[in-house]
Design a protein around this motif. Structure first.
Motif, PDB file in Angstrom:
ATOM      1  N   ALA A 181       0.911  -1.251   0.092  1.00  0.00           N
ATOM      2  CA  ALA A 181       0.005   0.014   0.031  1.00  0.00           C
ATOM      3  C   ALA A 181       0.854   1.296  -0.046  1.00  0.00           C
ATOM      4  O   ALA A 181       0.474   2.117  -0.822  1.00  0.00           O
ATOM      5  CB  ALA A 181      -0.815  -0.083   1.125  1.00  0.00           C
ATOM      6  N   SER A 182       1.867   1.200   0.920  1.00  0.00           N
ATOM      7  CA  SER A 182       2.719   2.307   0.758  1.00  0.00           C
ATOM      8  C   SER A 182       3.502   2.700  -0.294  1.00  0.00           C
ATOM      9  O   SER A 182       3.966   3.955  -0.692  1.00  0.00           O
ATOM     10  CB  SER A 182       3.672   2.264   2.022  1.00  0.00           C
ATOM     11  N   GLU A 183       3.882   1.563  -1.198  1.00  0.00           N
ATOM     12  CA  GLU A 183       4.578   1.580  -2.415  1.00  0.00           C
ATOM     13  C   GLU A 183       3.606   2.508  -3.470  1.00  0.00           C
ATOM     14  O   GLU A 183       4.184   3.081  -4.092  1.00  0.00           O
ATOM     15  CB  GLU A 183       5.045   0.137  -2.823  1.00  0.00           C
ATOM     16  N   TYR A 184       2.614   1.873  -3.424  1.00  0.00           N
ATOM     17  CA  TYR A 184       1.301   2.590  -4.391  1.00  0.00           C
ATOM     18  C   TYR A 184       1.224   3.970  -3.806  1.00  0.00           C
ATOM     19  O   TYR A 184       1.253   4.956  -4.402  1.00  0.00           O
ATOM     20  CB  TYR A 184       0.037   1.941  -4.261  1.00  0.00           C
ATOM     21  N   LEU A 225       4.351  15.724   1.831  1.00  0.00           N
ATOM     22  CA  LEU A 225       5.559  15.426   2.680  1.00  0.00           C
ATOM     23  C   LEU A 225       4.689  14.677   3.979  1.00  0.00           C
ATOM     24  O   LEU A 225       5.014  13.465   4.407  1.00  0.00           O
ATOM     25  CB  LEU A 225       6.406  16.249   3.170  1.00  0.00           C
ATOM     26  N   LYS A 226       3.874  15.300   4.589  1.00  0.00           N
ATOM     27  CA  LYS A 226       3.095  14.722   5.594  1.00  0.00           C
ATOM     28  C   LYS A 226       2.297  13.304   5.298  1.00  0.00           C
ATOM     29  O   LYS A 226       2.445  12.376   5.996  1.00  0.00           O
ATOM     30  CB  LYS A 226       2.101  15.483   6.026  1.00  0.00           C
ATOM     31  N   GLN A 227       1.930  13.245   4.051  1.00  0.00           N
ATOM     32  CA  GLN A 227       1.286  11.914   3.574  1.00  0.00           C
ATOM     33  C   GLN A 227       2.312  10.811   3.338  1.00  0.00           C
ATOM     34  O   GLN A 227       2.103   9.834   3.645  1.00  0.00           O
ATOM     35  CB  GLN A 227       0.497  12.291   2.474  1.00  0.00           C
ATOM     36  N   TYR A 228       3.443  11.445   2.777  1.00  0.00           N
ATOM     37  CA  TYR A 228       4.477  10.297   2.506  1.00  0.00           C
ATOM     38  C   TYR A 228       4.849   9.891   3.870  1.00  0.00           C
ATOM     39  O   TYR A 228       5.391   8.664   4.081  1.00  0.00           O
ATOM     40  CB  TYR A 228       5.523  11.124   1.691  1.00  0.00           C
ATOM     41  N   LEU A 248      11.913   0.291   3.647  1.00  0.00           N
ATOM     42  CA  LEU A 248      12.133   1.497   4.246  1.00  0.00           C
ATOM     43  C   LEU A 248      13.680   1.964   3.951  1.00  0.00           C
ATOM     44  O   LEU A 248      13.708   3.157   3.707  1.00  0.00           O
ATOM     45  CB  LEU A 248      12.059   1.224   5.784  1.00  0.00           C
ATOM     46  N   PHE A 249      14.419   1.146   3.990  1.00  0.00           N
ATOM     47  CA  PHE A 249      15.961   1.707   3.449  1.00  0.00           C
ATOM     48  C   PHE A 249      16.049   1.994   2.068  1.00  0.00           C
ATOM     49  O   PHE A 249      16.674   3.039   1.712  1.00  0.00           O
ATOM     50  CB  PHE A 249      16.947   0.619   4.082  1.00  0.00           C
ATOM     51  N   LYS A 250      15.347   1.366   1.332  1.00  0.00           N
ATOM     52  CA  LYS A 250      15.257   1.969  -0.070  1.00  0.00           C
ATOM     53  C   LYS A 250      14.710   3.461  -0.365  1.00  0.00           C
ATOM     54  O   LYS A 250      15.229   4.260  -0.879  1.00  0.00           O
ATOM     55  CB  LYS A 250      14.285   0.979  -0.935  1.00  0.00           C
ATOM     56  N   GLU A 251      13.538   3.876   0.478  1.00  0.00           N
ATOM     57  CA  GLU A 251      12.857   4.805   0.606  1.00  0.00           C
ATOM     58  C   GLU A 251      13.821   5.899   1.191  1.00  0.00           C
ATOM     59  O   GLU A 251      13.798   6.982   0.714  1.00  0.00           O
ATOM     60  CB  GLU A 251      11.539   5.021   1.193  1.00  0.00           C
ATOM     61  N   LEU A 252      14.454   5.660   2.175  1.00  0.00           N
ATOM     62  CA  LEU A 252      15.338   6.565   3.174  1.00  0.00           C
ATOM     63  C   LEU A 252      16.395   7.023   2.072  1.00  0.00           C
ATOM     64  O   LEU A 252      16.771   8.131   2.288  1.00  0.00           O
ATOM     65  CB  LEU A 252      15.688   6.104   4.399  1.00  0.00           C
TER      66      LEU A 252
END
Length: 809
Positions: free
Chosen positions: A557-560, A594-597, A640-644
């Motif tokens: 869901a977060s990836e989408y 940014l808040k939503q992300y 998470l580490f991919k996103e960070l």
């Protein structure tokens, strides 16, 4: 609410709260003396210069600015609620119109020949009237006097006393004051404070008082408070026991008995008294729809734009579906404020209202007030602050703007705005009906189903309107026919109303209902759409019950969601600016993206150490706590580490920065805060307590792998990756504590601070996790030292800095 409830399901106990008033205040039965009589004016003489305001619950009289209540002896010992609501004020600060600032007070009256006493009922402890322990309980259950009134006159047969209530209703009395101890507008000015009006009805009296304040700033303040005196019914509604497997607000009391060891805590849910009329009971039992004896009516403020009224009414009456499922038609209806009824007072405690508050606050809420003896909801309010619509627009933009062009408008069209208004009203009415948030509901739906037009048009985003599952952030650009909102009414909501409201005629007491209510829940246990999950505050313990989350897999869901955020950021300038725009709106929406992300990141952060919770009863072969699988936790870390590491590629848009400046510093801070969560003591505590499959050692090893993967492979690091490595070492050092025997106590943002409170808890984690931390420090130190000779100047300086951070270990 936290008012205490009465055990009316236990017939002998039912009389506990209707006993004679406190010892020492039964003077109504005493004989008058000449001395007493001399102090009380004759009835006719006293009323000669008074104006009758109205006759009803009390007879109310006035003279100039003074008001008098005539209270009949038949009301002595009866139960009342005394409530205070803000009606008007000169400036909204921490007090706003429509608010009932404090819970209603449960009161009773008693008198002797000179004084009438208002008692505050404070006991939450009960016992069977025939149990010897009741004698002991009586000794600690005197009802204290809340206010004392001198009797001004008695009627001709001394069966009613007249008191002056002016001072009581114009003074600052704790419990009915507009302010609490933390905030006060200034000094009350008695000369400028007065009662403005009173309304008298058969079951209640309403009084409005204008209170003026002065303060040192030179800005006077005025507020109008409405005080309600409501007579509670002699016969109470049968309470219904709370069950942790379904979400209802509840109140409690302690029940003493010599038949059992210990003290039993009884909890009754908050609910309206919905039952068929006596003449309709047989039709109801035969399966015919009937109108309940007490219909729920919600009035909506005429301060709302008239074009919103159909959506507000629809949000109220969406709940009719749930009541029809248990045999009641028109159980709840919405009506506009009556404009041709001079007696209508929205502050009247009998009226449930949806109130518009002109304030910049972006919120809504649905409080309710109850009969403290049974849990019966006597009424409630929906408070709608002005900027709720801005909040709804912002959420719709950042969650759906990528897939839905209509969501990109600065001022949404009425159809979309009305749809969102309807959703919020229905949600808050659910709270008024007694329902709590169900944060687990949306977890019942597979993530990819929320990209299906067929599925979403039928089910919306969640099985419950009481979930925090706002809008469909799963849907991607190109998905057609998608519903972006929650359902008007979900299957969980319909079931919850059945469980809380359906009459159970075969049961004589609340205790008799328990087996039937339990069976209803067990019949639904295998379907996830009927599961309940309480609201979690702070770091989520159960990843299946999270605020603002959609679907059964937070990673997918977060990836989408992340893809949608990136899509919106690419088009942000196009969608948020106009010619000669000063970029305030664009800046606001940039921050909202940014808040939503961050919400997407937070949802995935719940997986490491996470435990799914399942409420169960004896006889079920389930576990209360079920650890998240090792594979899912490792998948979460990888995502998470991919996103960070990749934030800069889409968040630091040069064209956006040219217009509004850089938010890089905020991103650095957020990156470190996520790492604080992942390395926090809460995660390790959960791993050690609940996870046999995934150990703290394996978890630390996986953290190490993600942090140092590029270093191990000799690759260059971007500035965010370098910051991540430095933050990792800072956390390791804090987790390890002071080095080399130093007595200095170092503050920790991770292990120690998040597990503080008891020495045993800290020792538990110290003994199990600190050895792993020191091993990880040694491992990290060796890796850093190997890279001190890097040919890249920036990297060489970076590793030198990291080496210095680890020098004491």
């Amino acid at each position: 609410m936290t008012l205490f409830l009465k055990r009316d399901s236990l017939k002998p106990v039912f009389t506990v709260f209707f006993l004679i008033l406190s010892i020492g205040f039964s003077g109504a039965e005493e004989k008058k003396t000449e001395k007493d009589t001399a102090k009380v004016a004759s009835y006719d003489k006293f009323l000669a210069d008074k104006e009758l305001v109205g006759e009803g619950l009390f007879s109310v009289y006035k003279k100039d600015n003074d008001y008098f209540f005539e209270i009949n002896d038949s009301l002595l010992g009866r139960d009342f609620l005394l409530a205070a609501r803000v009606a008007q004020l000169s400036k909204t600060t921490k007090v706003e119109p429509g608010e009932m600032r404090k819970e209603p007070i449960w009161i009773r009256f008693s008198r002797n020949n000179e004084k009438l006493f208002m008692h505050k009922v404070v006991s939450d402890e009960l016992a069977d009237e025939n149990d010897p322990i009741k004698r002991a309980l009586d000794r600690i259950q005197m009802q204290p006097v809340f206010e004392t009134f001198k009797i001004k006159s008695l009627n001709t047969d001394s069966s009613a006393a007249i008191i002056d209530v002016t001072k009581f209703l114009t003074a600052e009395i704790q419990g009915i004051s507009p302010f609490n101890s933390k905030y006060k507008a200034g000094k009350l000015e008695p000369d400028a404070t007065c009662i403005k009006m009173a309304q008298v009805f058969p079951k209640n009296v309403e009084v409005k008082t204008q209170m003026n304040y002065s303060n040192t700033t030179g800005n006077p303040f005025v507020i109008v408070m409405n005080r309600s005196f409501l007579l509670l019914p002699e016969k109470t509604m049968r309470p219904r026991y709370e069950d942790s497997r379904i979400g209802y607000f509840a109140s409690s009391a302690l029940f003493y008995t010599t038949n059992e060891i210990g003290v039993d805590s009884k909890k009754y849910i908050a609910r309206f008294d919905i039952a068929p009329k006596k003449e309709d009971i047989e039709d109801y039992k035969a399966g015919k729809l009937v109108v309940p004896e007490k219909q729920i009516v919600y009035y909506y403020d005429n301060a709302f734009p008239e074009e919103w009224w159909p959506y507000i009414k629809a949000g109220i009456e969406d709940w009719q579906v749930a009541f029809e499922a248990i045999g009641f038609k028109d159980a709840i209806v919405g009506k506009p404020y009556p404009v041709d009824d001079p007696n209508f007072n929205p502050e009247d405690i009998r009226h449930s209202c949806i109130r518009y508050i002109a304030s910049t606050k972006a919120n809504s809420m649905g409080p309710r007030w109850i009969d403290p003896r049974s849990g019966e909801v006597l009424g409630g309010d929906v408070l709608w602050w002005h900027n709720v619509t801005q909040l709804l627009r912002d959420w719709r933009f950042v969650q759906c703007g990528a897939a839905d062009p209509k969501a990109r408008k600065r001022n949404p069209e009425l159809e979309m705005l009305g749809e969102m208004v309807r959703y919020v009203i229905a949600h808050e009415i659910g709270h008024c009906l007694g329902l709590k948030h169900n944060m687990r509901a949306s977890y019942a739906f597979p993530v990819d189903s929320l990209r299906s037009a067929t599925f979403t048009q039928k089910y919306g985003t969640t099985p419950s309107i009481m979930d925090y599952a706002r809008f469909n952030y799963i849907a991607q650009p190109g998905d057609e026919g998608i519903r972006f909102t929650p359902p008007n009414m979900g299957p969980y909501d319909i079931f919850a109303i059945k469980w809380g409201y359906q009459p159970i005629f075969e049961a004589e007491t609340a205790d008799d209902e328990k087996a039937i209510l339990n069976q209803w829940i067990l019949e639904k246990k295998d379907s996830l759409i009927y599961r309940y999950g309480d609201q979690q505050m702070g770091i989520a313990f159960d990843p299946a019950a999270q605020n603002e989350a959609l679907g059964d897999n937070a990673i997918k869901a977060s990836e989408y969601g992340s893809k949608n955020a990136q899509y919106i950021m690419k088009h942000l300038i196009e969608w948020t600016t106009e010619e000669n725009d000063d970029f305030q709106y664009m800046t606001h929406m940039y921050e909202e993206v940014l808040k939503q992300y961050k919400r997407y990141i937070g949802h995935v952060c719940a997986y490491p150490g996470g435990v799914y919770r399942y409420q169960l009863v004896e006889g079920e072969e389930e576990y209360f706590q079920n650890p998240v699988s090792k594979a899912r936790q490792q998948e979460a870390l990888a995502w998470l580490f991919k996103e960070l590491a990749n934030q800069p590629s889409w968040m630091l848009n040069k064209e956006i920065e040219r217009r509004i400046g850089s938010h890089k510093n905020e991103l650095f801070k957020y990156q470190a805060s996520v790492l604080d969560i992942l390395m926090g003591g809460v995660v390790f505590q959960k791993l050690e307590m609940y996870h046999n499959e995934y150990s703290s050692a394996e978890y630390l090893n996986d953290l190490h792998k993600h942090i140092w993967e590029k270093t191990i492979n000799g690759k260059k690091l971007n500035e965010f990756e370098r910051h991540l490595q430095a933050s990792y070492i800072h956390n390791l050092v804090k987790m390890a504590g002071a080095a080399n025997g130093s007595k200095e106590k170092k503050e920790s943002s991770s292990l120690a601070s998040l597990t503080s409170g008891t020495s045993s808890k800290i020792q538990f984690l110290d003994n199990l996790v600190k050895p792993l931390v020191f091993a990880e420090i040694e491992k990290t130190k060796n890796l850093v030292n190997k890279n001190l000779r890097s040919k890249d100047a920036a990297l060489k300086a970076h590793y030198k800095y990291l080496s210095l951070l680890l020098a004491d270990y």
